[in-house]
Every structure is written in C-alpha cells, then in structure tokens.
Design a protein around this motif. Structure first.
Motif, PDB file in Angstrom:
ATOM      1  N   ASP A 214      20.680  45.760   5.007  1.00  5.38           N
ATOM      2  CA  ASP A 214      20.100  46.335   3.790  1.00  5.38           C
ATOM      3  C   ASP A 214      20.999  47.368   3.133  1.00  5.38           C
ATOM      4  O   ASP A 214      20.889  47.588   1.926  1.00  5.38           O
ATOM      5  N   GLY A 215      21.872  48.009   3.910  1.00  3.19           N
ATOM      6  CA  GLY A 215      22.699  49.057   3.343  1.00  3.19           C
ATOM      7  C   GLY A 215      24.141  48.669   3.184  1.00  3.19           C
ATOM      8  O   GLY A 215      24.640  48.396   2.081  1.00  3.19           O
ATOM      9  N   LEU A 216      24.835  48.588   4.301  1.00  2.50           N
ATOM     10  CA  LEU A 216      26.277  48.378   4.253  1.00  2.50           C
ATOM     11  C   LEU A 216      26.639  47.001   3.690  1.00  2.50           C
ATOM     12  O   LEU A 216      27.571  46.864   2.884  1.00  2.50           O
ATOM     13  N   GLN A 217      25.903  45.965   4.099  1.00  4.68           N
ATOM     14  CA  GLN A 217      26.226  44.633   3.608  1.00  4.68           C
ATOM     15  C   GLN A 217      26.034  44.530   2.103  1.00  4.68           C
ATOM     16  O   GLN A 217      26.881  43.960   1.395  1.00  4.68           O
ATOM     17  N   GLN A 218      24.940  45.088   1.590  1.00  7.27           N
ATOM     18  CA  GLN A 218      24.709  45.045   0.145  1.00  7.27           C
ATOM     19  C   GLN A 218      25.781  45.829  -0.596  1.00  7.27           C
ATOM     20  O   GLN A 218      26.239  45.420  -1.671  1.00  7.27           O
ATOM     21  N   ARG A 219      26.192  46.935  -0.035  1.00  5.99           N
ATOM     22  CA  ARG A 219      27.228  47.732  -0.692  1.00  5.99           C
ATOM     23  C   ARG A 219      28.566  46.989  -0.701  1.00  5.99           C
ATOM     24  O   ARG A 219      29.313  47.042  -1.687  1.00  5.99           O
ATOM     25  N   LEU A 220      28.877  46.293   0.392  1.00  3.19           N
ATOM     26  CA  LEU A 220      30.118  45.538   0.427  1.00  3.19           C
ATOM     27  C   LEU A 220      30.079  44.353  -0.538  1.00  3.19           C
ATOM     28  O   LEU A 220      31.100  44.003  -1.159  1.00  3.19           O
ATOM     29  N   VAL A 221      28.917  43.714  -0.671  1.00  9.88           N
ATOM     30  CA  VAL A 221      28.787  42.624  -1.643  1.00  9.88           C
ATOM     31  C   VAL A 221      28.997  43.151  -3.063  1.00  9.88           C
ATOM     32  O   VAL A 221      29.729  42.540  -3.884  1.00  9.88           O
ATOM     33  N   LEU A 223      30.664  45.785  -3.825  1.00  7.29           N
ATOM     34  CA  LEU A 223      32.064  46.171  -3.933  1.00  7.29           C
ATOM     35  C   LEU A 223      32.946  44.960  -4.232  1.00  7.29           C
ATOM     36  O   LEU A 223      33.868  45.024  -5.063  1.00  7.29           O
ATOM     37  N   GLY A 224      32.677  43.857  -3.552  1.00  8.55           N
ATOM     38  CA  GLY A 224      33.449  42.651  -3.818  1.00  8.55           C
ATOM     39  C   GLY A 224      33.262  42.156  -5.241  1.00  8.55           C
ATOM     40  O   GLY A 224      34.233  41.730  -5.902  1.00  8.55           O
ATOM     41  N   MET A 225      32.019  42.202  -5.740  1.00  4.71           N
ATOM     42  CA  MET A 225      31.768  41.773  -7.112  1.00  4.71           C
ATOM     43  C   MET A 225      32.476  42.686  -8.113  1.00  4.71           C
ATOM     44  O   MET A 225      33.041  42.226  -9.120  1.00  4.71           O
ATOM     45  N   MET A 226      32.473  43.987  -7.812  1.00  7.23           N
ATOM     46  CA  MET A 226      33.122  44.929  -8.717  1.00  7.23           C
ATOM     47  C   MET A 226      34.630  44.712  -8.741  1.00  7.23           C
ATOM     48  O   MET A 226      35.273  44.751  -9.807  1.00  7.23           O
ATOM     49  N   LEU A 227      35.225  44.462  -7.590  1.00  6.27           N
ATOM     50  CA  LEU A 227      36.653  44.181  -7.549  1.00  6.27           C
ATOM     51  C   LEU A 227      36.963  42.866  -8.271  1.00  6.27           C
ATOM     52  O   LEU A 227      38.022  42.730  -8.919  1.00  6.27           O
ATOM     53  N   GLY A 228      36.066  41.885  -8.155  1.00  5.74           N
ATOM     54  CA  GLY A 228      36.273  40.630  -8.876  1.00  5.74           C
ATOM     55  C   GLY A 228      36.231  40.832 -10.382  1.00  5.74           C
ATOM     56  O   GLY A 228      37.038  40.246 -11.124  1.00  5.74           O
ATOM     57  N   ARG A 229      35.290  41.656 -10.853  1.00  2.00           N
ATOM     58  CA  ARG A 229      35.226  41.945 -12.287  1.00  2.00           C
ATOM     59  C   ARG A 229      36.488  42.666 -12.745  1.00  2.00           C
ATOM     60  O   ARG A 229      37.039  42.364 -13.826  1.00  2.00           O
ATOM     61  N   ALA A 230      36.979  43.609 -11.924  1.00  4.44           N
ATOM     62  CA  ALA A 230      38.199  44.329 -12.305  1.00  4.44           C
ATOM     63  C   ALA A 230      39.395  43.384 -12.335  1.00  4.44           C
ATOM     64  O   ALA A 230      40.301  43.518 -13.174  1.00  4.44           O
ATOM     65  N   ARG A 231      39.390  42.430 -11.418  1.00  2.94           N
ATOM     66  CA  ARG A 231      40.516  41.486 -11.379  1.00  2.94           C
ATOM     67  C   ARG A 231      40.512  40.550 -12.593  1.00  2.94           C
ATOM     68  O   ARG A 231      41.582  40.183 -13.118  1.00  2.94           O
ATOM     69  N   ARG A 232      39.313  40.160 -13.028  1.00  4.38           N
ATOM     70  CA  ARG A 232      39.224  39.250 -14.157  1.00  4.38           C
ATOM     71  C   ARG A 232      39.260  39.952 -15.506  1.00  4.38           C
ATOM     72  O   ARG A 232      39.357  39.307 -16.546  1.00  4.38           O
ATOM     73  N   SER A 233      39.126  41.259 -15.503  1.00  2.00           N
ATOM     74  CA  SER A 233      39.070  41.996 -16.771  1.00  2.00           C
ATOM     75  C   SER A 233      40.442  42.017 -17.438  1.00  2.00           C
ATOM     76  O   SER A 233      41.479  42.181 -16.782  1.00  2.00           O
ATOM     77  N   ARG A 252      31.716  55.438   0.314  1.00  2.00           N
ATOM     78  CA  ARG A 252      30.325  55.509   0.774  1.00  2.00           C
ATOM     79  C   ARG A 252      30.044  54.473   1.850  1.00  2.00           C
ATOM     80  O   ARG A 252      29.311  54.735   2.818  1.00  2.00           O
ATOM     81  N   ALA A 253      30.617  53.285   1.710  1.00  2.00           N
ATOM     82  CA  ALA A 253      30.442  52.262   2.745  1.00  2.00           C
ATOM     83  C   ALA A 253      31.057  52.715   4.062  1.00  2.00           C
ATOM     84  O   ALA A 253      30.508  52.474   5.148  1.00  2.00           O
ATOM     85  N   LEU A 254      32.207  53.383   3.971  1.00  2.00           N
ATOM     86  CA  LEU A 254      32.841  53.896   5.185  1.00  2.00           C
ATOM     87  C   LEU A 254      31.969  54.955   5.846  1.00  2.00           C
ATOM     88  O   LEU A 254      31.836  54.986   7.082  1.00  2.00           O
ATOM     89  N   ASP A 255      31.348  55.826   5.041  1.00  2.00           N
ATOM     90  CA  ASP A 255      30.449  56.840   5.605  1.00  2.00           C
ATOM     91  C   ASP A 255      29.236  56.192   6.274  1.00  2.00           C
ATOM     92  O   ASP A 255      28.822  56.610   7.375  1.00  2.00           O
ATOM     93  N   GLU A 256      28.671  55.168   5.637  1.00  2.00           N
ATOM     94  CA  GLU A 256      27.522  54.490   6.234  1.00  2.00           C
ATOM     95  C   GLU A 256      27.914  53.791   7.532  1.00  2.00           C
ATOM     96  O   GLU A 256      27.156  53.790   8.506  1.00  2.00           O
ATOM     97  N   LEU A 257      29.110  53.179   7.527  1.00  2.00           N
ATOM     98  CA  LEU A 257      29.572  52.524   8.747  1.00  2.00           C
ATOM     99  C   LEU A 257      29.771  53.535   9.861  1.00  2.00           C
ATOM    100  O   LEU A 257      29.460  53.257  11.035  1.00  2.00           O
ATOM    101  N   ARG A 258      30.273  54.717   9.534  1.00  2.00           N
ATOM    102  CA  ARG A 258      30.461  55.757  10.543  1.00  2.00           C
ATOM    103  C   ARG A 258      29.107  56.224  11.101  1.00  2.00           C
ATOM    104  O   ARG A 258      28.972  56.454  12.310  1.00  2.00           O
ATOM    105  N   GLU A 259      28.106  56.323  10.222  1.00  2.00           N
ATOM    106  CA  GLU A 259      26.766  56.715  10.692  1.00  2.00           C
ATOM    107  C   GLU A 259      26.186  55.669  11.630  1.00  2.00           C
ATOM    108  O   GLU A 259      25.575  55.993  12.650  1.00  2.00           O
TER     109      GLU A 259
END
Length: 390
Positions: A214-221, A223-233, A252-259
């Motif tokens: 619910d947290g880290l996986q959604q954030r990584l998804v 993040l991937g979509m955002m990087l894809g948009r930046a790549r195609r922009s 933030r994903a790194l902080d959640e993973l550390r928690e």
C-alpha cells in the motif's frame, strides 16, 4: 576508708542464684526442644483422628453436591497441618489436598503407636522406681531394667523422629507439584509461547507486506510513471520539474523502506546501545520522550530487541491515540532481571486485546518475561516489562 560491703540478704541471694537460674533455664529450653518432635507427632495423631471423621463426612457431602464446603474445609485442615509441621504454605488443587489427607492417616497411626509406647514406658519406669524404693528389686535386676529401658527409649525416640520425617515428606511430595508435572507445565508454557511467537511473526509479516504493497509499492509505481513522463516530455522545463518530483519521491520511498526494515530488526542496535536506538526513536517522535536508562551492563541482543519493539509500539500508540503530552521510559536492572516502565499522560483506555499489544506480549513471553498493561480511562497508560537478562 570505706568498709567493704558483702552481698547479703535478698540482693545477695538473687546474685548467688543467677548462675543456677541460668543453668535451669538452659536445661528447660533443652527439654522443650527435645520434647518438641514428640509434641508435633502427638498432635498429628490427634488431628489424624479428626481427619478420619472429616473424610467420612466429606464423602457423604461430596455425593450431595457439597463440594465447595468440603474443599474449603480441606484447605483449612491442610493449612493447619503445614503449620504444625513448620512447613511453608503450599497451593494445591482438590485431588492433591484430599489425597494428602488420606495418606496422612499412616503417619497419624504410627505417631499414635509411638506416643502410646512412650507412655507405657513411663508407666513401667514408675513401677520399677517403686519396686526399687520398696526393696522388691535387686541391684542386678535394676541394671537389667535400665539397660532394656534405655534401648527401648532410644528406639522409641528414633520412631518419633521417623514418623515426623515421614509426615513432612508426604506433605512436601503430595502437595507440591512433582518434577514430572513441573516439566509438563513448562512444556505447555513453551508450546503456548511458541505458538504466540509464530502468530506474532505472521502478523508482522502481514503488516510488512501491507506496508510494502500500500505504501512503498504504490510510490515506486508512481515514481516509474513520473520518470516515464519526464523521458517522453519534449519540454525541458516540464522534464526538469518531473525529475525533481521523482527525486523527492525516491527520497520518501527510501525513508519508508528504512522504516519497514527497522520494523524487522533495528540495525542501530548493531552499532550502538539500546539507549542510542531509543534516543533516535524519541528524536523522531511527535510526542516528547524522556528516557532514564540505568543499566550498568549491556543486556543480551534478544532482550534489547524486545525492549526496543515494545518502546517503539508504545511511543507510536501514544502519539496516534492517547493524546499524551509526554512519555517517560525508565529502564533499570536488578537481580538478573531488566525492567522497563513506559508511562504517558494521555487519556488511557488502551485495549489489551489489540493485535499490536498482543504481539508485544507474545514477544515478551517468548523470553520468559512479564508484560503488564495498566490503562484506566482518563488516567494515562503504563506498560511494565520484565525480562531475565541471562
């Protein structure tokens, strides 16, 4: 020159009598001490007669559903017998108490025989003394009677001591749990705590999976979509903005993973003490945390881990639900045990059956510790944890 005064009269008599009085009192104490086993055995014989009547009445009352009164009376009789034998109080169930009262009839009967024989010996000693005074017994016969009487007296004294030892042995072995029962009880406790630990581990795994999904996986998804948009922009400014957002999300994903990793095992304990790890938790807490750490030696790693998780859960619960303004954590060690007390001034009313607190209680029980929660309404919450440090 003052005349020398010699003690005379009543005062002098008192002074002269003191050594004799002292010897008399010492002899009286020795006589009382020597006669104490006989008194204990004689009282046991008398109480055995009363216990026969009690067992008969108990059998009749048991059939008529008067079991509560029978058990209470049996408990009082057993307590009296333990006081007579100078033994500490023992807690026993109904079958043990009734079985002990039945078995007690043997030392009671033997004690009655031993006391009766001693009484017969005293009567015979009186008859011999009267025969000597009246001249009806010669010197040789007197010597023979003394030898026989001394031997019988020694046997009688040994019999009294043996009956007393038997009486105490029965009480110690029939009222206290035996080695086999202790082992069975210990196995039951270990089985229960093992099942509790497995349940706590499963619950922790489910919570970690939920946090990752619910947290880290959604954030990584995202993040991937955002990087894809930046790549195609094709707009450099939009790509730069998207990359900046992606960088923040990655932090933030790194902080959640550390928690999540810290929920599995606090790596800070590998590089510092429990005080250091709790200090880091207190620094990140929304509620002020005051820590009083008074341990001379560092506890074992498993003890530190359990104390750390209990403290983290208590701090999290207090910050989310209690409305507390301050949390106190006291950690002390004494007599091979480590005690941690956590107090907050919140609204109280914590549910001890909650999954989080139940998991903490299972962790503590797995190390043969004690977990106590006190949380009255509007009275704050106190958690006490005691763990053996060996």
């Amino acid at each position: 020159m003052l005349p020398r005064v010699h003690p005379s009269g009543p005062a002098g008599s008192d002074l002269a009598a003191r050594p004799g009085d002292h010897a008399m009192s010492r002899g009286l104490r020795l006589l009382i001490r020597a006669g104490q086993p006989l008194a204990v055995v004689s009282l046991g014989a008398l109480s055995g007669a009363g216990e026969v009547l009690f067992l008969i009445v108990a059998g009749l009352a048991w059939r008529s559903r008067g079991r509560a009164g029978v058990l209470e009376s049996a408990r009082q009789i057993v307590a009296w017998e333990l006081r007579r034998l100078s033994l500490p109080p023992m807690s026993a169930d109904a079958p043990r108490m009734l079985g002990y009262l039945v078995a007690r009839l043997l030392p009671a009967a033997l004690g009655a025989v031993a006391a009766g024989l001693l009484l017969v010996g005293l009567v015979l000693a009186g008859i011999v003394t009267q025969a000597v005074l009246t001249g009806q017994m010669s010197g040789a016969e007197l010597v023979m009677q003394i030898v026989i009487g001394s031997a019988l007296l020694a046997l009688n004294i040994q019999a009294v001591a043996s009956v007393l030892r038997l009486d105490r042995w029965l009480a110690g072995n029939l009222l206290e749990p035996g080695g086999r029962e202790d082992l069975e009880q210990r196995i039951t406790e270990l089985t229960t705590t093992r099942a509790g630990v497995m349940a706590a581990v499963d619950a922790e795994r489910r919570r970690i999976e939920r946090d990752l999904h619910d947290g880290l996986q959604q954030r990584l998804v995202a993040l991937g979509m955002m990087l894809g948009r930046a790549r195609r922009s094709h707009d450099p400014e939009q790509a730069t903005r998207l990359l900046g957002q992606a960088h923040d999300d990655a932090q933030r994903a790194l902080d959640e993973l550390r928690e999540v990793a810290w929920r599995v095992y606090p790596s800070a304990l590998d590089h510092g003490t429990l005080e250091d790890a709790l200090g880091m938790v207190a620094h990140g807490s929304a509620v002020p945390v005051r820590i009083d750490y008074r341990l001379a030696d560092r506890p074992p790693p498993q003890v530190e881990t359990v104390l750390y998780f209990v403290a983290c859960e208590a701090i999290t619960n207090a910050a989310k639900h209690s409305g507390a303004t301050v949390i106190h954590i006291d950690i002390t060690g004494d007599d091979g045990e480590i005690a941690m007390v956590l107090r907050d001034d919140g609204q109280g009313g914590a549910d001890p059956t909650g999954s989080g607190l139940q998991g903490l209680a299972r962790r503590v029980a797995a190390l043969d510790g004690r977990f106590t929660l006190t949380s009255p309404e509007a009275g704050g919450t106190t958690i006490q944890v005691t763990l053996p440090c060996h």
